[in-house]
Design a protein around this motif. Structure first.
Motif, PDB file in Angstrom:
ATOM      1  N   GLU A 172       0.980   2.328 -12.583  1.00  0.00           N
ATOM      2  CA  GLU A 172       0.021   1.408 -13.195  1.00  0.00           C
ATOM      3  C   GLU A 172       0.491  -0.040 -13.090  1.00  0.00           C
ATOM      4  N   GLU A 173       1.810  -0.264 -13.225  1.00  0.00           N
ATOM      5  CA  GLU A 173       2.339  -1.618 -13.124  1.00  0.00           C
ATOM      6  C   GLU A 173       2.283  -2.128 -11.687  1.00  0.00           C
ATOM      7  N   ILE A 174       2.573  -1.277 -10.725  1.00  0.00           N
ATOM      8  CA  ILE A 174       2.488  -1.672  -9.315  1.00  0.00           C
ATOM      9  C   ILE A 174       1.050  -2.080  -8.976  1.00  0.00           C
ATOM     10  N   ILE A 175       0.081  -1.327  -9.469  1.00  0.00           N
ATOM     11  CA  ILE A 175      -1.332  -1.665  -9.237  1.00  0.00           C
ATOM     12  C   ILE A 175      -1.685  -2.987  -9.914  1.00  0.00           C
ATOM     13  N   ARG A 176      -1.208  -3.185 -11.133  1.00  0.00           N
ATOM     14  CA  ARG A 176      -1.483  -4.435 -11.852  1.00  0.00           C
ATOM     15  C   ARG A 176      -0.953  -5.638 -11.083  1.00  0.00           C
ATOM     16  N   LEU A 177       0.161  -5.432 -10.369  1.00  0.00           N
ATOM     17  CA  LEU A 177       0.779  -6.518  -9.606  1.00  0.00           C
ATOM     18  C   LEU A 177       0.168  -6.692  -8.209  1.00  0.00           C
ATOM     19  N   GLY A 178      -0.880  -5.915  -7.904  1.00  0.00           N
ATOM     20  CA  GLY A 178      -1.568  -6.095  -6.628  1.00  0.00           C
ATOM     21  C   GLY A 178      -1.370  -4.984  -5.631  1.00  0.00           C
ATOM     22  N   GLY A 179      -0.556  -3.976  -5.967  1.00  0.00           N
ATOM     23  CA  GLY A 179      -0.354  -2.848  -5.068  1.00  0.00           C
ATOM     24  C   GLY A 179      -1.532  -1.891  -5.098  1.00  0.00           C
ATOM     25  N   GLU A 180      -1.526  -0.948  -4.167  1.00  0.00           N
ATOM     26  CA  GLU A 180      -2.609   0.034  -4.068  1.00  0.00           C
ATOM     27  C   GLU A 180      -2.013   1.392  -3.714  1.00  0.00           C
ATOM     28  N   PHE A 181      -2.618   2.454  -4.223  1.00  0.00           N
ATOM     29  CA  PHE A 181      -2.162   3.808  -3.938  1.00  0.00           C
ATOM     30  C   PHE A 181      -3.276   4.605  -3.264  1.00  0.00           C
ATOM     31  N   LEU A 182      -2.930   5.320  -2.214  1.00  0.00           N
ATOM     32  CA  LEU A 182      -3.828   6.288  -1.594  1.00  0.00           C
ATOM     33  C   LEU A 182      -3.218   7.673  -1.761  1.00  0.00           C
ATOM     34  N   PHE A 183      -3.810   8.501  -2.626  1.00  0.00           N
ATOM     35  CA  PHE A 183      -3.335   9.863  -2.813  1.00  0.00           C
ATOM     36  C   PHE A 183      -4.091  10.820  -1.897  1.00  0.00           C
ATOM     37  N   HIS A 184      -3.565  12.037  -1.773  1.00  0.00           N
ATOM     38  CA  HIS A 184      -4.143  13.043  -0.867  1.00  0.00           C
ATOM     39  C   HIS A 184      -4.266  12.457   0.538  1.00  0.00           C
ATOM     40  N   SER A 185      -3.285  11.648   0.917  1.00  0.00           N
ATOM     41  CA  SER A 185      -3.316  10.943   2.193  1.00  0.00           C
ATOM     42  C   SER A 185      -1.972  11.115   2.891  1.00  0.00           C
TER      43      SER A 185
ATOM     44  N   LEU B 237       0.863  -1.177   0.000  1.00  0.00           N
ATOM     45  CA  LEU B 237       0.000   0.000   0.000  1.00  0.00           C
ATOM     46  C   LEU B 237       0.901   1.227   0.000  1.00  0.00           C
ATOM     47  N   VAL B 238       0.739   2.109  -0.976  1.00  0.00           N
ATOM     48  CA  VAL B 238       1.537   3.333  -1.080  1.00  0.00           C
ATOM     49  C   VAL B 238       0.674   4.511  -0.648  1.00  0.00           C
ATOM     50  N   ILE B 239       1.143   5.238   0.335  1.00  0.00           N
ATOM     51  CA  ILE B 239       0.424   6.407   0.843  1.00  0.00           C
ATOM     52  C   ILE B 239       1.171   7.668   0.423  1.00  0.00           C
ATOM     53  N   GLU B 240       0.483   8.555  -0.270  1.00  0.00           N
ATOM     54  CA  GLU B 240       1.102   9.772  -0.800  1.00  0.00           C
ATOM     55  C   GLU B 240       0.260  10.989  -0.427  1.00  0.00           C
ATOM     56  N   ARG B 241       0.896  11.971   0.209  1.00  0.00           N
ATOM     57  CA  ARG B 241       0.153  13.159   0.640  1.00  0.00           C
ATOM     58  C   ARG B 241      -0.326  14.011  -0.530  1.00  0.00           C
ATOM     59  N   GLY B 242       0.398  13.975  -1.644  1.00  0.00           N
ATOM     60  CA  GLY B 242       0.057  14.801  -2.784  1.00  0.00           C
ATOM     61  C   GLY B 242      -0.830  14.092  -3.794  1.00  0.00           C
ATOM     62  N   ALA B 243      -0.869  14.667  -4.981  1.00  0.00           N
ATOM     63  CA  ALA B 243      -1.768  14.195  -6.034  1.00  0.00           C
ATOM     64  C   ALA B 243      -1.066  13.225  -6.970  1.00  0.00           C
ATOM     65  N   PRO B 244      -1.846  12.429  -7.744  1.00  0.00           N
ATOM     66  CA  PRO B 244      -1.261  11.662  -8.845  1.00  0.00           C
ATOM     67  C   PRO B 244      -0.540  12.615  -9.782  1.00  0.00           C
ATOM     68  N   VAL B 245       0.450  12.106 -10.511  1.00  0.00           N
ATOM     69  CA  VAL B 245       1.403  12.979 -11.196  1.00  0.00           C
ATOM     70  C   VAL B 245       0.757  13.902 -12.230  1.00  0.00           C
ATOM     71  N   ARG B 246      -0.270  13.446 -12.954  1.00  0.00           N
ATOM     72  CA  ARG B 246      -0.910  14.321 -13.951  1.00  0.00           C
ATOM     73  C   ARG B 246      -1.662  15.457 -13.267  1.00  0.00           C
ATOM     74  N   GLU B 247      -2.395  15.125 -12.221  1.00  0.00           N
ATOM     75  CA  GLU B 247      -3.098  16.154 -11.460  1.00  0.00           C
ATOM     76  C   GLU B 247      -2.096  17.095 -10.811  1.00  0.00           C
ATOM     77  N   ARG B 248      -1.035  16.523 -10.282  1.00  0.00           N
ATOM     78  CA  ARG B 248       0.014  17.320  -9.647  1.00  0.00           C
ATOM     79  C   ARG B 248       0.629  18.305 -10.633  1.00  0.00           C
ATOM     80  N   GLN B 249       0.871  17.858 -11.867  1.00  0.00           N
ATOM     81  CA  GLN B 249       1.442  18.734 -12.892  1.00  0.00           C
ATOM     82  C   GLN B 249       0.569  19.975 -13.103  1.00  0.00           C
ATOM     83  N   LYS B 250      -0.740  19.773 -13.144  1.00  0.00           N
ATOM     84  CA  LYS B 250      -1.655  20.906 -13.346  1.00  0.00           C
ATOM     85  C   LYS B 250      -1.630  21.846 -12.145  1.00  0.00           C
TER      86      LYS B 250
END
Length: 518
Positions: free
Chosen positions: A215-228, A121-134
């Motif tokens: 996307e590959e980490i998710i395909r392999l069973g991982g999970e991301f929580l953004f804005h967290s 499980l990956v916890i990230e305080r910021g946004a996904p990279v495309r949203e972050r770029q904007k």
């Protein structure tokens, strides 16, 4: 496999000319050369304006022992150094591992864990990279800071909005460095990063690479929580508190939070996670015209196939301090890299084509506890904050800039000269010198003067300085044992923020080491 080193060709050579020289050096015919791989390419500019590429090339040939014998010592046998994931331990994790932060350390840690079936499980305080770029581009336009998602925080980490430089001085006998580069190529980076002596990806391509890795980490069973954001820990319960209320229990929490996670450092300190202050460096961004740097480095105005020239300079001063350039961005931009309200920091970035009008680099001087006057583990962090507050005040919230001649006299500039600032974010004239304690300001000035003796006009009056460059590395080092755990056995400090890396590649490699330990 056989290796040829120090193979020199003019930079304008063709692929056919490279192959011809390989055959001649190895004393073989074309049909005997099954395959060749470029392992390294650097530029030899000692006879400028005549410029050469110097290659290290590996060959697969028919009758290898015979070819080596007739080469008269020009070819050496080599074994390819492939990275191997170590054997798993016998003790199972009861709960899946959690990775806090999705910069290079966190991403590569999560990637290896996902590849091996651990479903992190990956916890990230910021946004996904495309949203972050904007969000970042909007900040550069209107100056309204999002403290959770900015140049420092968000998917990809601080390195996403830099040059994407991948060179490292880390000694690597396990093949992790090569694995990092090959992984970047797998997810869309240009193949030449595998052999260039100073590889870089560029912000524009790095954004795509980071997104594909997720996307590959998710395909392999991982999970991301953004804005967290992990806002607290319960050490005795192996528990993380996210956004002030959500509990996540885990056997292994990897803190790969980056060098700017000051609130996290404070929280960990308050929870008695052992740490200490460490030395780091502060200074200014210096902008020069790229064509001036090209002519100085290449001895000619035409770049040919080389692209925008880079440099690396150091100066040892009479006061005992060392001044050096850092994170040099050919054809790049200075960027407002702030992450806290009322404080301002700058960094540098380039796109892949490095086509900007200016070159920029940090000109920095190392600081220690003697400068910030305390042994407290967070004293260096507070020193950074004080300088960033002064920078914010000098620019009224905008990036303060100053001609070098005016920096030397402490005078606010009234106009620019032959260097037009290339800055992402609003900028104004201010007294950049006033940001620093006197000895550090004098060291920066003396360092630039000394560098002007190595590159003509590096200390030109019209060079544009901006400040403050304060995020060169983490101001803290979190205690880590041989098994990669902290003073709490379920917490794993990782990457640049924890004090164990310095740059994209070394941070990614440290993330791999922690994943291996898990």
């Amino acid at each position: 496999m056989l290796r040829i080193s120090q193979l020199k060709l003019p930079v304008e050579h063709t692929e056919a000319q490279l192959k011809k020289k390989l055959l001649k050096t190895a004393h073989i015919k074309e049909q005997d050369l099954k395959q060749f791989f470029i392992r390294k390419r650097s530029v030899d500019g000692r006879k400028k304006p005549e410029l050469y590429y110097v290659y290290t090339v590996d060959l697969i040939v028919a009758n290898e022992e015979h070819v080596k014998k007739i080469s008269k010592g020009k070819l050496q046998t080599v074994q390819e150094k492939n990275y191997h994931i170590p054997e798993h331990g016998a003790k199972k994790l009861r709960k899946r591992p959690v990775v806090i932060g999705s910069g290079p350390a966190g991403l590569f840690c999560a990637y290896l864990l996902a590849f091996e079936g651990y479903e992190p499980l990956v916890i990230e305080r910021g946004a996904p990279v495309r949203e972050r770029q904007k969000v970042v581009e909007q900040f550069w336009k209107d100056g309204i800071l999002n403290t959770a998602s900015n140049v420092q925080f968000g998917e990809g980490g601080a390195g996403t909005f830099s040059d994407g430089k991948l060179n490292t001085l880390v000694k690597d006998k396990f093949g992790r460095n090569r694995f990092v580069l090959e992984t970047f190529v797998k997810f869309g980076a240009p193949e030449e990063i595998l052999w260039e002596s100073k590889p870089h990806i560029g912000t524009d391509i790095l954004i795509e690479v980071v997104e594909r890795m997720r996307e590959e980490i998710i395909r392999l069973g991982g999970e991301f929580l953004f804005h967290s954001q992990v806002t607290d820990i319960l050490p005795k319960e192996n528990c993380l508190i996210v956004n002030g209320c959500h509990r996540i229990e885990t056997d292994a929490a990897v803190f790969a939070v980056g060098h700017s996670a000051r609130d996290t450092f404070q929280m960990l300190f308050d929870r008695n996670v052992a740490m200490k202050s460490k030395s780091f460096a502060i200074g200014v961004r210096a902008e020069h015209r790229q064509d001036m740097i090209d002519e100085a480095m290449y001895g000619r105005k035409e770049r040919g196939p080389l692209g925008a020239a880079a440099y690396k300079l150091t100066a040892q001063l009479e006061n005992g301090r060392g001044v050096y350039t850092f994170c040099m961005c050919p054809g790049g931009y200075v960027v407002n890299a702030s992450s806290e309200q009322g404080r301002l920091a700058v960094n540098g970035m380039s796109y892949h084509d490095r086509a900007g009008e200016n070159a920029n680099s940090a000109v920095i001087v190392t600081v220690t506890k003697d400068d910030y006057g305390s042994d407290h583990p967070l004293a260096g962090m507070e020193f950074q904050r004080r300088l960033e507050k002064k920078a914010w005040e000098e620019g009224g919230g905008n990036v303060p800039i100053q001609r070098f001649a005016d920096f030397c006299t402490g005078t606010i500039s009234v106009k620019t000269g032959n260097v037009t600032p290339n800055i992402k974010g609003k900028y104004v004239f201010g007294n950049v010198r006033n940001i620093f304690p006197p000895e550090l300001a004098e060291s920066i000035e003396s360092g630039i003067r000394a560098m002007g003796k190595k590159i003509k006009d590096f200390d030109h009056d019209d060079v544009i300085l901006s400040g403050v460059e304060s995020r060169t590395s983490s101001p803290v080092k979190i205690f880590r044992k041989e098994d990669f755990t902290s003073s709490f056995p379920w917490i794993y400090p990782c990457g640049e923020g924890a004090g164990y890396a310095g740059g994209i590649t070394s941070a990614a490699m440290d993330g791999m080491k922690v994943a291996e330990a898990l």
